[in-house]
Design an enzyme around this catalytic site. Structure first.
Site, PDB file in Angstrom:
ATOM      1  N   HIS A 260      13.212  34.863 -11.318  1.00 55.47           N
ATOM      2  CA  HIS A 260      13.490  34.847 -12.802  1.00 55.47           C
ATOM      3  C   HIS A 260      13.577  36.175 -13.171  1.00 55.47           C
ATOM      4  O   HIS A 260      14.300  36.649 -14.091  1.00 55.47           O
ATOM      5  CB  HIS A 260      12.156  34.433 -13.625  1.00 55.47           C
ATOM      6  CG  HIS A 260      11.578  32.810 -13.437  1.00 55.47           C
ATOM      7  ND1 HIS A 260      12.477  31.900 -13.790  1.00 55.47           N
ATOM      8  CD2 HIS A 260      10.700  32.522 -12.633  1.00 55.47           C
ATOM      9  CE1 HIS A 260      11.685  30.790 -13.209  1.00 55.47           C
ATOM     10  NE2 HIS A 260      10.648  31.072 -12.506  1.00 55.47           N
TER      11      HIS A 260
HETATM   12  O1  RIB Z   1       7.915  31.766 -16.344  1.00 59.54           O
HETATM   13  C1  RIB Z   1       8.352  32.780 -15.221  1.00 59.54           C
HETATM   14  C2  RIB Z   1       7.767  34.145 -15.517  1.00 59.54           C
HETATM   15  O2  RIB Z   1       6.267  33.992 -15.716  1.00 59.54           O
HETATM   16  C3  RIB Z   1       8.203  35.252 -14.588  1.00 59.54           C
HETATM   17  O3  RIB Z   1       8.168  36.518 -15.395  1.00 59.54           O
HETATM   18  C4  RIB Z   1       6.969  35.303 -13.780  1.00 59.54           C
HETATM   19  O4  RIB Z   1       6.692  36.357 -12.968  1.00 59.54           O
HETATM   20  C5  RIB Z   1       5.731  34.836 -14.632  1.00 59.54           C
HETATM   21  O5  RIB Z   1       5.501  36.135 -15.141  1.00 59.54           O
END
Ligand code: RIB
Ligand code: CA
Length: 335
Positions: A260
């Protein structure tokens, strides 16, 4: 062309770690500093993990790390908020972090690097207020507590920012709950403060990051680059593929997982990596019920009363993203 001036706000975390390495070694940005926050893990651990990545990238003398807020503004639902009323659940996977994918310690040697004594919020305010207006972009890859606190503490802080690129939210999907994405869910009030701030915001939500996945075959390709950094990224990717396989049959079948935070950084440097987005009014459900932390897009065409307050990414250019990520690892191997 001058490089964009970035502050990375992170809750390191495996995908934060990849984004940090790409920002430090990609040579595409002037990384002014890194701020850490509670999220995937408690602040002490997200800060230590961040320092380990800085050390791995050999940037200990160039990129300072400032520890930020140890707790969300209000919510205590995230068990990694030290004030949380809930015990830290044993989650599947290797770690105790979100969905077991974020081990307490990244698979890196302990580091002698230490965080700065100045807190993240104070440093963010000092840095942004001292810079010419509109010259600093904040790439927020964890819960938004630090940023929201800086906005409330310092009049004029929000107005001086160039923009915020944040990984978070979801239109058609949640991950921590059926309705909410983890970063927003951990501190919904903080996210709403940002969405009311008037700062140009691009949200890189799950709708986009889930399409910008990497595969087990790409983990092999990355590992074959052969450097300690490449092996580290390959190991994290494999860990995430195993973690997602337990929760998502489609991802299990394809042996894939999203990174992500790396997509959010890619967008901050190469906006073309997002093929389709929508200018929308977005607010966060603060009701405390089943939809607590949900990012609600208002796309009722002529019925919407407000001006759009964010650019909401919907579709990535996955090939560009993967080539960009692997390309940086390859180029870093040559130095
Ligand atoms: O939902 C994904 C996010 O939540 C990413 O930033 C992961 O590192 C967690 O922080
Ligand atoms: Ca993160």
């Amino acid at each position: 062309m001058t490089k964009p001036k970035l502050i990375l706000d992170v809750d390191t975390g495996s995908d934060d770690a990849v984004a940090l390495a790409l920002a430090m070694l990609g040579g595409e940005a002037e990384l002014l500093g890194i701020t850490t926050v509670n999220g995937n893990l408690e602040l002490k651990l997200t800060t230590d993990n961040t320092l380990r990545v800085v050390d791995l990238c050999g940037m200990g003398d160039r990129v300072p790390v400032y520890p930020g807020c140890a707790y969300p503004l209000v919510s205590t639902l995230n068990p990694h908020s030290a004030q949380s009323l809930r015990p830290i659940p044993k989650r599947e996977g290797s770690g105790t972090g979100q969905f077991g994918m974020h081990s307490d310690h990244l698979p890196l040697p302990a580091t002698a690097l230490a965080p700065q004594k100045t807190s993240a919020v104070v440093w963010m305010i000092e840095t942004v207020m001292a810079a010419p207006p509109g010259t600093i972009t904040i790439v927020a890859l964890g819960p938004l507590t630090n940023l929201a606190t800086a906005m409330r503490a310092q009049p004029g802080f929000a107005e001086r920012l160039q923009r915020i690129v944040l990984m978070g939210g979801g239109d058609a999907t949640g991950n921590e709950t059926a309705a909410a994405e983890f970063n927003i869910w951990t501190d919904p009030e903080a996210a709403e403060i940002l969405l009311q701030s008037g700062v140009p915001i691009t949200m890189i939500p799950l709708d986009a990051t889930h399409q910008a996945f990497l595969s087990a075959a790409q983990a092999e390709e990355i590992e074959a680059i052969g450097t300690p950094l490449a092996r580290f990224v390959a190991a994290l990717l494999r860990d995430r593929i195993a973690g997602y396989a337990k929760r998502d049959p489609e991802m299990a079948a394809k042996k894939i997982a999203p990174l992500h935070d790396a997509l959010a950084l890619c967008y901050a440097l190469h906006p073309g990596c997002i093929r389709r987005s929508v200018e929308a009014v977005c607010h966060v459900d603060l009701g405390g019920g089943a939809a607590y932390g949900r990012t609600v897009l208002d796309r009722r065409a002529n019925m919407v009363q407000e001006k759009p307050n964010c650019t909401f990414a919907l579709e990535p250019d996955r090939a560009f993203f993967c080539d960009w990520l692997i390309g940086i690892l390859r180029r870093a191997a040559k130095h």
